[in-house]
Structure formats: structure tokens, C-alpha cells
Enzyme design. Structure first.
Site, short mmCIF file in Angstrom:
data_model
loop_
_atom_site.label_atom_id
_atom_site.label_comp_id
_atom_site.label_asym_id
_atom_site.label_seq_id
_atom_site.Cartn_x
_atom_site.Cartn_y
_atom_site.Cartn_z
CG ASP A 52 -50.45 -45.33 -29.21
OD1 ASP A 52 -49.75 -44.31 -29.11
OD2 ASP A 52 -50.74 -45.84 -30.30
CD GLU A 54 -48.44 -44.96 -32.68
OE1 GLU A 54 -48.78 -43.87 -33.19
OE2 GLU A 54 -48.90 -46.05 -33.04
CD GLN A 112 -26.26 -55.95 -31.19
OE1 GLN A 112 -26.85 -56.53 -32.10
NE2 GLN A 112 -26.88 -55.62 -30.07
CE LYS A 206 -13.83 -56.64 -22.89
NZ LYS A 206 -14.48 -55.34 -23.08
NE ARG A 208 -18.27 -57.53 -23.45
CZ ARG A 208 -18.58 -56.78 -22.39
NH1 ARG A 208 -19.35 -57.27 -21.43
NH2 ARG A 208 -18.10 -55.57 -22.27
CB THR A 237 -22.09 -53.05 -16.95
OG1 THR A 237 -20.91 -53.75 -17.40
CG2 THR A 237 -23.24 -53.31 -17.89
N GLY A 239 -17.94 -53.20 -16.16
CA GLY A 239 -17.27 -54.50 -16.02
C GLY A 239 -15.87 -54.51 -16.63
C1 R5P Z 1 -15.99 -53.17 -25.61
O1 R5P Z 1 -15.36 -53.71 -26.48
C2 R5P Z 1 -16.03 -51.70 -25.39
O2 R5P Z 1 -14.95 -51.06 -25.96
C3 R5P Z 1 -16.11 -51.38 -23.92
O3 R5P Z 1 -14.94 -51.84 -23.31
C4 R5P Z 1 -17.27 -52.03 -23.27
O4 R5P Z 1 -18.38 -52.00 -24.10
C5 R5P Z 1 -17.61 -51.37 -21.97
O5 R5P Z 1 -18.74 -52.00 -21.45
P1 R5P Z 1 -18.82 -52.38 -19.92
O6 R5P Z 1 -18.59 -51.09 -19.16
O7 R5P Z 1 -20.21 -52.91 -19.74
O8 R5P Z 1 -17.80 -53.43 -19.65
#
Ligand code: R5P
Length: 317
Positions: A52, A54, A112, A206, A208, A237, A239
């Protein structure tokens, strides 16, 4: 009859019991390298799945009365690797190990570490509770997103850094150069790189926009005519790095930008994004497994020696 000299009985020498290094399924190669650095075999342990889905965990190594180090970066799928680590810790504890240390060079949910809107969980704290439920005695981690994450853990946290190891690969960056922090949160890290490289720091403002999109609102500091070295804790990612590289190029930095980060996750559009930037080089550690192929030059710094050093220090303590 000559008197026999009465000698005190020889006291049995206390032999130090070596620790046991165990690997979860997230990065067995790293665990094997840590064990090799310590001159130890990797402990036998099998992680498979029940029908399943686990986890079926079988710790075969003799861990009774021994210090166990579980090597498991919680790379994607983060939740799965986290739960597996918790189950491994529980298994070791129930096998009467002396202590269980989670060696988690990449700790998921570390971003987080605070609530922005008040409608989200405190993810880092929940992860700490989960690992505590598994019975870990200590956490070893590498370049956490922020040191504040340590406060989520009631157990002692050994916070290692990959910065000196990454810097070794950056001495050949063409000069004049500048270290670039891609956001305000990475300034202290950028300063650490800059100190070792003898360079100044510039900071990208920056913002987000979503989990994978960010925008750069400007650059603070001098980058014109300089080779930029953008440094961060992780490349997820891509970004953040994309926005930072575009911002410094717009501000007049030389086109051959170098990027260095501790954790190269490269999720979602990361590979294409970074390829499109025509970077000079991307330097990461193997805190998580590196992609087999990348459309840009990727330099992977082995992190096992740094982790093994921490284990040696803890083992001698
Ligand atoms: C954010 O505060 C972290 O220090 C990184 O800059 C971020 O998590 C990188 O994530 P990504 O490559 O998705 O922008």
C-alpha cells in the site's frame, strides 16, 4: 619462599564503541561517503515499501548501546523522506541505540520558519515535532535557510556550513568581482563568501510573487564592470537566481555570472531557467543528489568531509 609481589589487577580497558552510520533512501551515496570518511562501514538497513506504499524499515545493523547517525537529506518528495527518517529514528530507539542523531544536510520546510499571513502553518516547527516524535537526540544540518530554524528544535542542533568548501571552487573567478546576495535574507551568507574571497557585496532587492516566481526591484551596491558571483542557500526553481542575474546584468555586471549555492534541488523549471541565463558556472554541493545531466556547467562539491568532521567532533564529545 620468596614473597610474590602483589600487583593490582589490570583494569579492563574501556574500548570506544564506534558509531553506526545508517542511510535512508534519499541519498545513500552521501551516507556511504560519510562512513568512508570516518573509516567505518555503512550500517545494514533496508527501506522498502509495503504494497500500500507504507515504508517497511528493517534496521539490521547492531545498534544496541551505540550512537547512530542517520544520513537523510529531506529532498523531494520532502514529506516522504521526512517520514522515512522519523521511522528510521524510531526503529533505532526501539532497538536500544544509545543515541540517534539525524544528519539532514538539506532540511525541507526550513523556509517555513515564520508566518507571513497568519493563515499558514509554522512548517519548520511541525517538522521539528515530527522528528522529536521519532526520538532523535540531535540534529546535524547544513546551511539552514535561517538560523532561526534551530529555535524550532528542542534538541541540540549542529549547524555546519558549506561556505568554505564552496569558496575553494570560487578563487578562480575573474577579478574584479563582487559577491551578490539575491535577497535580503542571504546577506549574511554573502558576507561570509565575500570575506573569504576578499570581495565586496551587492544586494538585490527581491520580491517573491509566488512559489516559483520572483521579481528583482533593484540592486544595492556596485556591480558595474564586475564579475558577479551570486550566492544563495539553495537553488530550487531557479527563480531567485534568474531574477538576481538579470538585475545585475541590467546594472552593468560582466556577462559571465557565476552562481554558488549549498543545496542544488533544481526542481520545476530550474534547469531551463539557468540554461537560458548563459552562466559561467553553477557550483553546488552534493547535499542532495546532483542531476545526472545539466544544460550548463555544474560543479559539484563533495560535502561528506564536512559532515564527517561534525560526526567526529560529536563522537569525541
Ligand atoms: C529564499 O529565501 C531562499 O534563500 C532561496 O533564495 C530560494 O528559496 C530559492 O528558491 P528558488 O530557486 O525557487 O527561487
Amino acid at each position: 619462599m620468596p614473597r610474590r609481589s602483589i600487583e593490582p589487577p589490570l583494569r579492563a580497558k574501556t574500548q570506544a564503541v564506534p558509531p553506526v552510520i545508517l542511510a535512508g533512501s534519499a541519498h545513500p551515496a552521501l551516507a556511504a561517503n560519510v562512513a568512508k570518511e570516518l573509516g567505518l562501514p555503512l550500517g545494514a538497513c533496508e527501506v522498502t515499501r509495503f504494497p500500500d506504499g507504507e515504508f517497511e524499515i528493517d534496521v539490521r545493523a547492531d545498534v544496541r548501546g551505540r550512537d547512530v547517525y542517520l544520513v537523510q537529506p529531506t529532498r523531494p518528495p520532502v514529506g516522504e523522506h521526512l517520514l522515512e527518517l522519523t521511522l528510521l529514528a524510531d526503529a533505532c530507539r526501539r532497538l536500544c541505540s544509545k543515541s540517534v542523531t539525524a544528519v539532514v544536510p538539506y532540511l525541507g520546510y526550513a523556509r517555513q520558519d515564520r508566518r507571513e499571513t497568519g493563515r499558514e502553518p509554522l512548517g519548520a516547527r511541525v517538522v521539528a515535532e515530527l522528528l522529536a516524535a521519532g526520538g532523535i537526540d540531535r540534529l546535524v544540518c547544513l546551511d539552514l535557510h535561517s538560523r532561526a530554524v534551530e529555535g524550532c528544535f528542542p534538541q541540540p542542533v549542529e549547524h555546519a556550513t558549506a561556505v568554505p568548501a564552496l569558496v575553494q571552487r570560487l578563487f578562480d573567478v575573474p577579478r574584479p568581482a563582487v559577491v551578490v546576495s539575491p535577497d535580503l535574507g542571504a546577506v549574511k551568507r554573502a558576507e561570509a563568501f565575500a570575506r573569504l574571497l576578499g570581495l565586496n557585496v551587492a544586494i538585490v532587492h527581491k520580491q517573491r510573487l509566488s512559489g516559483s516566481d520572483v521579481a528583482a526591484r533593484g540592486v544595492v551596491g556596485e556591480v558595474k564592470g564586475l564579475h558577479a558571483v551570486v550566492v544563495d542557500d539553495m537553488l530550487s526553481t531557479g527563480g531567485t537566481v534568474e531574477a538576481a542575474v538579470k538585475a545585475v546584468l541590467e546594472a552593468g555586471a560582466k556577462p559571465e555570472v557565476t552562481v554558488a549555492a549549498t543545496h542544488g534541488l533544481f526542481v520545476g523549471p530550474a534547469l531551463e531557467r539557468l540554461a537560458a541565463l548563459k552562466l559561467k558556472r553553477v557550483v553546488v554541493t552534493d547535499s542532495v543528489p546532483a542531476p545526472a545531466q545539466t544544460p550548463f556547467t555544474l560543479d559539484v562539491v563533495p560535502i561528506a568531509p564536512v559532515l564527517a568532521d561534525v560526526v567526529k567532533r560529536l563522537d569525541g564529545a
